[in-house]
Design a protein around this motif. Sequence first.
Motif, mmCIF file in Angstrom:
data_model
loop_
_atom_site.group_PDB
_atom_site.id
_atom_site.type_symbol
_atom_site.label_atom_id
_atom_site.label_comp_id
_atom_site.label_asym_id
_atom_site.label_seq_id
_atom_site.Cartn_x
_atom_site.Cartn_y
_atom_site.Cartn_z
ATOM 1 N N ALA A 153 -0.071 -1.424 3.577
ATOM 2 C CA ALA A 153 1.097 -2.654 3.874
ATOM 3 C C ALA A 153 1.671 -2.419 2.458
ATOM 4 O O ALA A 153 2.895 -2.742 2.487
ATOM 5 N N ASP A 154 0.536 -2.637 1.173
ATOM 6 C CA ASP A 154 0.862 -2.757 -0.383
ATOM 7 C C ASP A 154 2.573 -1.839 -0.853
ATOM 8 O O ASP A 154 3.041 -1.940 -1.688
ATOM 9 N N GLY A 155 1.852 -0.529 -0.242
ATOM 10 C CA GLY A 155 3.094 0.248 -0.611
ATOM 11 C C GLY A 155 4.150 0.928 -0.326
ATOM 12 O O GLY A 155 4.974 0.572 -0.635
ATOM 13 N N ILE A 156 4.277 0.250 0.907
ATOM 14 C CA ILE A 156 5.381 0.191 1.512
ATOM 15 C C ILE A 156 6.359 -1.093 1.603
ATOM 16 O O ILE A 156 7.270 -1.758 1.479
ATOM 17 N N ALA A 157 5.260 -2.595 1.246
ATOM 18 C CA ALA A 157 6.066 -3.591 0.501
ATOM 19 C C ALA A 157 6.109 -3.335 -1.084
ATOM 20 O O ALA A 157 8.246 -3.752 -1.235
ATOM 21 N N GLY A 158 5.730 -2.509 -1.497
ATOM 22 C CA GLY A 158 6.152 -2.222 -2.853
ATOM 23 C C GLY A 158 7.513 -1.488 -3.047
ATOM 24 O O GLY A 158 8.162 -1.486 -4.285
ATOM 25 N N LEU A 159 7.640 -0.114 -1.868
ATOM 26 C CA LEU A 159 8.604 0.287 -1.847
ATOM 27 C C LEU A 159 10.355 -0.070 -1.498
ATOM 28 O O LEU A 159 10.950 0.351 -1.935
ATOM 29 N N MET A 160 9.696 -1.229 -0.252
ATOM 30 C CA MET A 160 10.989 -1.867 0.485
ATOM 31 C C MET A 160 11.106 -3.452 -0.311
ATOM 32 O O MET A 160 12.275 -3.863 0.132
ATOM 33 N N GLY A 161 10.468 -3.588 -1.409
ATOM 34 C CA GLY A 161 10.643 -5.240 -1.351
ATOM 35 C C GLY A 161 10.011 -6.040 0.076
ATOM 36 O O GLY A 161 10.304 -7.247 -0.265
ATOM 37 N N CYS A 162 8.898 -5.768 0.736
ATOM 38 C CA CYS A 162 9.468 -7.281 1.735
ATOM 39 C C CYS A 162 7.889 -7.008 1.187
ATOM 40 O O CYS A 162 6.896 -6.847 -0.108
ATOM 41 N N VAL A 163 7.172 -8.139 2.384
ATOM 42 C CA VAL A 163 6.129 -8.943 1.698
ATOM 43 C C VAL A 163 5.009 -8.584 2.157
ATOM 44 O O VAL A 163 4.188 -8.820 3.609
ATOM 45 N N SER A 164 3.771 -7.868 1.244
ATOM 46 C CA SER A 164 2.488 -7.218 2.271
ATOM 47 C C SER A 164 1.479 -9.081 2.198
ATOM 48 O O SER A 164 1.303 -8.802 1.797
#
Length: 309
Positions: A153-164
């Motif tokens: 989840a952290d990886g996706i948040a870092g990639l897309m700018g959402c909040v993990s």
Amino acid sequence: MTKLLAVFGNPILHSKSPQLHNSVLSSSHIDAYYTRIRVEKCEDVVRAIRQFNILGANVTTPFKECLLPLLDSLSPEVEQVGAVNTIRNENGVLTGFNTDYIGVIKSIEEAGESIFGKRCLVLGAGGASKAAVYGLMKAGGEVFIANRTQSKADGIAGLMGCVSIPMNDVNELMSNIDIVVSTLLPDVSMPNFRWNAGIKLLLDANYRKSKLGEEAEGFGIRVVKGDRWLIHQAVAAFSIFAGYEPSVEMLSKAVQIPLDANSLKVKTVELGKKFSLDERYDFIVATEGLSDFEVNRIIDEEKHKAFKG
């Protein structure tokens, strides 16, 4: 010569994509058909597309992310999402696209909900989850993502700018969530999940009822099942293959067509060896070096998952 299109996955026999695409091909009098292909490795998706001269393909679990470095070209949304679900073969040049995010947006809007300005929670962190995050953000939502493996989840948040957020902390957020999108497996239960009346709907990636969907309905939450997501992404995918969009109404009827276990046509082919598709098959097992026993085991497992759940 009849053209071939296919959906790849592992497992794959449960997929309803052939019903959708074949209904359009038939009504449009296009000499082509769409089947399911089971392969064991990511690189075998590309090998099969080239060997069988498949003009267009869809991809599901577990190949949406591992295919990226194996394709010749990627569309801008694939580069941003980091997952592919549609492949077009133009004279041997394989280009990856993502229409999953369109399926997310259209399914929610079709249910009468605007995403703009809404607080959205995505459960899961695979290829479909990435597309969901991308689509929700593109439509103007404020997006949070939670997964049991926090690092994903952290990886996706870092990639897309959402909040993990940690899965254990999700309940602290629930009172402020408007839309939930779940890409969790159908047998995953979250009995302590704090559903509340402020949640407008749950978009569930599963075709069939899932435990999470049943729990949501128990609290009066509207559940939009995965067949709506499937239909809307298929409209966009078919447009990539054929250059025009089929009607949602036609696909909505086609998705109801069951796969008949008694008339199932299965073909086993060996990757790297010449063969001919002399009939239209519902399911192709593309293998390399597997014994007859192993191939039969794969077919039995697929049938069990498709027909007995």
